[in-house]
Design a protein around this motif. Structure first.
Motif, PDB file in Angstrom:
ATOM      1  N   PHE A 202       0.828  -1.209   0.000  1.00 32.65           N
ATOM      2  CA  PHE A 202       0.000   0.000   0.000  1.00 32.65           C
ATOM      3  C   PHE A 202       0.863   1.261   0.000  1.00 32.65           C
ATOM      4  CE2 PHE A 202      -1.958   3.453   2.421  1.00 32.65           C
ATOM      5  CZ  PHE A 202      -3.052   3.713   1.618  1.00 32.65           C
ATOM      6  N   GLU A 203       1.883   1.283   0.852  1.00 28.30           N
ATOM      7  CA  GLU A 203       2.731   2.472   0.921  1.00 28.30           C
ATOM      8  C   GLU A 203       3.480   2.686  -0.390  1.00 28.30           C
ATOM      9  OE1 GLU A 203       4.961   3.488   4.276  1.00 28.30           O
ATOM     10  OE2 GLU A 203       3.545   2.688   5.736  1.00 28.30           O
ATOM     11  N   ALA A 204       3.912   1.614  -1.036  1.00 24.89           N
ATOM     12  CA  ALA A 204       4.615   1.749  -2.311  1.00 24.89           C
ATOM     13  C   ALA A 204       3.689   2.328  -3.373  1.00 24.89           C
ATOM     14  CB  ALA A 204       5.158   0.393  -2.760  1.00 24.89           C
ATOM     15  N   GLU A 205       2.451   1.847  -3.407  1.00 27.83           N
ATOM     16  CA  GLU A 205       1.503   2.355  -4.407  1.00 27.83           C
ATOM     17  C   GLU A 205       1.100   3.795  -4.105  1.00 27.83           C
ATOM     18  OE1 GLU A 205      -1.411  -0.334  -6.237  1.00 27.83           O
ATOM     19  OE2 GLU A 205      -2.935   1.090  -5.535  1.00 27.83           O
ATOM     20  N   THR A 206       0.966   4.132  -2.835  1.00 29.12           N
ATOM     21  CA  THR A 206       0.618   5.502  -2.449  1.00 29.12           C
ATOM     22  C   THR A 206       1.750   6.466  -2.808  1.00 29.12           C
ATOM     23  OG1 THR A 206      -0.759   4.658  -0.656  1.00 29.12           O
ATOM     24  CG2 THR A 206      -0.115   6.965  -0.535  1.00 29.12           C
ATOM     25  N   LEU A 207       2.988   6.054  -2.565  1.00 31.16           N
ATOM     26  CA  LEU A 207       4.125   6.883  -2.957  1.00 31.16           C
ATOM     27  C   LEU A 207       4.167   7.059  -4.469  1.00 31.16           C
ATOM     28  CD1 LEU A 207       6.686   8.417  -2.208  1.00 31.16           C
ATOM     29  CD2 LEU A 207       7.928   6.242  -2.308  1.00 31.16           C
ATOM     30  N   GLN A 208       3.884   6.004  -5.214  1.00 29.95           N
ATOM     31  CA  GLN A 208       3.824   6.114  -6.669  1.00 29.95           C
ATOM     32  C   GLN A 208       2.768   7.145  -7.082  1.00 29.95           C
ATOM     33  OE1 GLN A 208       1.587   3.176  -8.853  1.00 29.95           O
ATOM     34  NE2 GLN A 208       3.235   2.932 -10.367  1.00 29.95           N
ATOM     35  N   ARG A 210       1.645   9.706  -5.373  1.00 33.88           N
ATOM     36  CA  ARG A 210       2.125  11.060  -5.096  1.00 33.88           C
ATOM     37  C   ARG A 210       3.168  11.483  -6.124  1.00 33.88           C
ATOM     38  NH1 ARG A 210       4.828  14.406  -0.031  1.00 33.88           N
ATOM     39  NH2 ARG A 210       5.345  16.135  -1.392  1.00 33.88           N
ATOM     40  N   GLN A 211       4.091  10.591  -6.457  1.00 34.42           N
ATOM     41  CA  GLN A 211       5.123  10.933  -7.436  1.00 34.42           C
ATOM     42  C   GLN A 211       4.516  11.235  -8.806  1.00 34.42           C
ATOM     43  OE1 GLN A 211       7.581   7.451  -6.980  1.00 34.42           O
ATOM     44  NE2 GLN A 211       8.889   8.403  -5.430  1.00 34.42           N
ATOM     45  N   PHE A 212       3.437  10.566  -9.133  1.00 31.31           N
ATOM     46  CA  PHE A 212       2.733  10.861 -10.386  1.00 31.31           C
ATOM     47  C   PHE A 212       2.141  12.270 -10.359  1.00 31.31           C
ATOM     48  CE2 PHE A 212       1.393   7.747 -13.729  1.00 31.31           C
ATOM     49  CZ  PHE A 212       2.451   6.877 -13.568  1.00 31.31           C
ATOM     50  N   GLY A 213       1.675  12.702  -9.176  1.00 31.97           N
ATOM     51  CA  GLY A 213       1.056  14.016  -9.068  1.00 31.97           C
ATOM     52  C   GLY A 213      -0.374  13.994  -8.587  1.00 31.97           C
ATOM     53  N   PHE A 214      -0.876  12.815  -8.162  1.00 41.09           N
ATOM     54  CA  PHE A 214      -2.240  12.753  -7.649  1.00 41.09           C
ATOM     55  C   PHE A 214      -2.373  13.567  -6.364  1.00 41.09           C
ATOM     56  CE2 PHE A 214      -2.325   9.131 -10.475  1.00 41.09           C
ATOM     57  CZ  PHE A 214      -3.618   9.142 -10.956  1.00 41.09           C
ATOM     58  N   ASP A 215      -3.593  14.030  -6.100  1.00 42.62           N
ATOM     59  CA  ASP A 215      -3.862  14.829  -4.903  1.00 42.62           C
ATOM     60  C   ASP A 215      -4.078  13.962  -3.672  1.00 42.62           C
ATOM     61  OD1 ASP A 215      -4.050  17.633  -6.031  1.00 42.62           O
ATOM     62  OD2 ASP A 215      -5.465  16.577  -7.314  1.00 42.62           O
ATOM     63  N   GLY A 216      -4.447  12.710  -3.877  1.00 39.61           N
ATOM     64  CA  GLY A 216      -4.703  11.820  -2.761  1.00 39.61           C
ATOM     65  C   GLY A 216      -5.125  10.466  -3.282  1.00 39.61           C
ATOM     66  N   LYS A 217      -5.575   9.619  -2.359  1.00 39.94           N
ATOM     67  CA  LYS A 217      -5.922   8.242  -2.721  1.00 39.94           C
ATOM     68  C   LYS A 217      -7.209   7.838  -2.020  1.00 39.94           C
ATOM     69  CE  LYS A 217      -3.655   3.706  -3.176  1.00 39.94           C
ATOM     70  NZ  LYS A 217      -3.904   3.631  -4.636  1.00 39.94           N
ATOM     71  N   THR A 218      -8.037   7.092  -2.716  1.00 41.61           N
ATOM     72  CA  THR A 218      -9.229   6.537  -2.089  1.00 41.61           C
ATOM     73  C   THR A 218      -8.855   5.273  -1.331  1.00 41.61           C
ATOM     74  OG1 THR A 218      -9.744   5.509  -4.231  1.00 41.61           O
ATOM     75  CG2 THR A 218     -10.924   7.528  -3.653  1.00 41.61           C
ATOM     76  N   LEU A 219      -9.535   5.049  -0.201  1.00 40.91           N
ATOM     77  CA  LEU A 219      -9.155   3.995   0.742  1.00 40.91           C
ATOM     78  C   LEU A 219     -10.357   3.130   1.078  1.00 40.91           C
ATOM     79  CD1 LEU A 219      -7.195   6.279   3.260  1.00 40.91           C
ATOM     80  CD2 LEU A 219      -6.324   5.185   1.165  1.00 40.91           C
ATOM     81  N   ILE A 220     -10.069   1.882   1.503  1.00 40.54           N
ATOM     82  CA  ILE A 220     -11.145   0.968   1.883  1.00 40.54           C
ATOM     83  C   ILE A 220     -11.054   0.525   3.334  1.00 40.54           C
ATOM     84  CG2 ILE A 220     -11.558   0.127  -0.463  1.00 40.54           C
ATOM     85  CD1 ILE A 220      -9.854  -2.358   0.276  1.00 40.54           C
ATOM     86  N   HIS A 221     -10.028   0.992   4.055  1.00 44.05           N
ATOM     87  CA  HIS A 221      -9.881   0.558   5.449  1.00 44.05           C
ATOM     88  C   HIS A 221      -9.241   1.678   6.263  1.00 44.05           C
ATOM     89  CE1 HIS A 221      -8.393  -1.703   8.952  1.00 44.05           C
ATOM     90  NE2 HIS A 221      -9.352  -2.574   8.659  1.00 44.05           N
ATOM     91  N   ILE A 231       2.258  10.270   3.536  1.00 45.87           N
ATOM     92  CA  ILE A 231       2.926  10.289   2.235  1.00 45.87           C
ATOM     93  C   ILE A 231       2.482  11.482   1.398  1.00 45.87           C
ATOM     94  CG2 ILE A 231       3.067   9.049   0.028  1.00 45.87           C
ATOM     95  CD1 ILE A 231       3.090   6.440   1.740  1.00 45.87           C
ATOM     96  N   PHE A 232       1.215  11.844   1.472  1.00 46.52           N
ATOM     97  CA  PHE A 232       0.720  12.948   0.645  1.00 46.52           C
ATOM     98  C   PHE A 232       0.925  14.324   1.272  1.00 46.52           C
ATOM     99  CE2 PHE A 232      -1.603   9.799  -1.920  1.00 46.52           C
ATOM    100  CZ  PHE A 232      -1.373  10.329  -3.186  1.00 46.52           C
ATOM    101  N   ALA A 233       1.311  14.374   2.535  1.00 48.08           N
ATOM    102  CA  ALA A 233       1.592  15.668   3.162  1.00 48.08           C
ATOM    103  C   ALA A 233       3.006  16.109   2.799  1.00 48.08           C
ATOM    104  CB  ALA A 233       1.453  15.565   4.671  1.00 48.08           C
ATOM    105  N   PRO A 234       3.237  17.415   2.624  1.00 49.29           N
ATOM    106  CA  PRO A 234       4.606  17.882   2.379  1.00 49.29           C
ATOM    107  C   PRO A 234       5.509  17.540   3.557  1.00 49.29           C
ATOM    108  CG  PRO A 234       3.004  19.610   1.888  1.00 49.29           C
ATOM    109  CD  PRO A 234       2.265  18.511   2.589  1.00 49.29           C
TER     110      PRO A 234
END
Length: 288
Positions: A202-208, A210-221, A231-234
Motif C-alpha cells: 500500500f505504501e509503495a503504491e501511495t508513494l507512486q 504522489r510521485q505521479f502528481g495525484f492529490d490523494g488516494k481513495t481507501l477501503i480501510h 505520504i501525501f503531506a509535504p
C-alpha cells in the motif's frame, strides 16, 4: 474550488452500516465517501439512502469533506439517490461509471432540479477506457465538477489486465486522468488498494501516486489513513526548502537581480509557484 483543499486520504464507508458511519466521525481522514453503490445490497439500498442522507446533513463530521456515492446512471436507484443527496447537501456527489460529459450534465441538472446547494460538487468516477479517452471533456462538462476519482478495480477488469506491483497495465490510464485533471484545474484521486494487510504494498503504491502528481488516494480501510496522510503531506524538508526558495526569490527581486539559486540550483518563477503551493497545502494540513 480551493486547489489546496487537502484530499490526501478519502475513505469509502458502507452506507448500510450505521456503526461505520458513526466511527467515521472520529477517523483522521481528509474526506469520506458514504457509499450507496457497491457496498450496499439491492434490498438494503432504500434504507441506506435515508441513513447516508441524514449523516451527510448532520454536520457532525468536523473538518472532513463528506460526499455521497450514488448508484450509477441507468440503475433503478440512481434518480432517488441523486435527489436525496441534493436535499442532504453534502460537499460532493460521487457518480460512478461516468463515461461521457453528457452524464455529468444530466447529474448537474438533476441536482439543481432537486435544490442542491451551490456548494455541492460533482466527483466523477473514471473507470473505463471510454471514460479515460473522454476525461478532459468530462472534467470540463460542469463548473460543479471539481474532482476526478479513478476506479482502478473496474479499469483493470475492463482492460482484462492484472493487478501487479508497479501497476504497469494502468500507467497509461493513470496518466490520462492526471493530464485531464491538470489541464482543467480539477483535483484527481487515485484508486483503492485492495489488500488491507499488505502495508508495504500500500505504501509503495501511495508513494507512486504522489510521485505521479495525484492529490490523494481513495481507501477501503481505516488502517490505510495514517500512511496515506503522511505520504501525501509535504515533508518538513520540503516545507523548509520552499520557504528558502520564496525568501531567496523575493530578496533577489527586491535587489533587481535576475539570477537566483537555492542549494546550488537555479530558481525560476515556476519553482516559486510550486513552493507557494507546497506551503499552502502544508498550512491546510496543519489546520487538521
Amino acid at each position: 474550488m480551493n486547489p489546496e483543499t487537502p484530499r490526501r486520504s478519502v475513505l469509502y464507508m458502507p452506507g448500510a452500516n450505521e456503526r461505520a458511519l458513526e466511527k467515521a466521525k472520529t477517523l483522521p481522514t481528509d474526506a469520506l465517501i458514504l457509499d450507496l453503490e457497491d457496498s450496499v445490497a439491492p434490498d438494503a439500498k432504500p434504507e441506506a439512502r435515508d441513513r447516508v442522507a441524514a449523516a451527510a446533513a448532520s454536520g457532525e463530521y468536523g473538518y472532513r469533506e463528506v460526499t455521497i456515492r450514488v448508484n450509477a446512471p441507468g440503475t433503478p436507484w440512481h434518480a432517488d439517490d441523486v435527489r436525496a443527496a441534493a436535499e442532504a447537501g453534502p460537499a460532493g456527489v460521487v457518480v460512478p461509471k461516468v463515461d461521457t460529459p453528457e452524464t455529468v450534465r444530466e447529474v448537474e441538472a438533476a441536482l439543481e432540479k432537486a435544490g442542491a446547494p451551490d456548494t455541492t460538487a460533482i466527483w466523477a468516477m473514471i473507470e473505463t477506457p471510454k471514460a479515460l479517452f473522454a476525461a478532459t471533456a468530462i472534467a470540463e462538462a460542469s463548473p460543479r465538477l471539481t474532482v476526478l476519482v479513478l476506479g482502478t478495480n473496474d479499469l483493470v477488469k475492463e482492460l482484462r489486465a492484472e493487478h501487479v506491483p508497479g501497476r504497469a497495465p494502468l500507467l497509461t490510464g493513470l496518466s490520462l486522468a492526471l493530464l485531464a485533471a491538470r489541464a482543467t484545474g480539477r483535483a484527481v484521486l487515485d484508486g483503492v488498494y485492495n489488500d488491507v494487510r499488505d502495508t508495504a504494498g500500500f505504501e509503495a503504491e501511495t508513494l507512486q501516486a504522489r510521485q505521479f502528481g495525484f492529490d490523494g488516494k481513495t481507501l477501503i480501510h481505516p488502517g490505510q489513513i495514517e500512511p496515506c496522510n503522511r505520504i501525501f503531506a509535504p515533508a518538513e524538508e520540503e516545507v523548509e526548502r520552499s520557504r528558502r526558495i520564496i525568501a531567496a526569490f523575493e530578496e533577489a527581486t527586491s535587489q533587481g537581480r535576475g539570477v537566483v539559486t537555492v542549494d546550488g540550483r537555479m530558481i525560476e518563477n515556476l519553482h516559486v509557484e510550486e513552493a507557494r503551493r507546497v506551503l499552502a497545502l502544508a498550512a491546510a494540513v496543519a489546520g487538521r
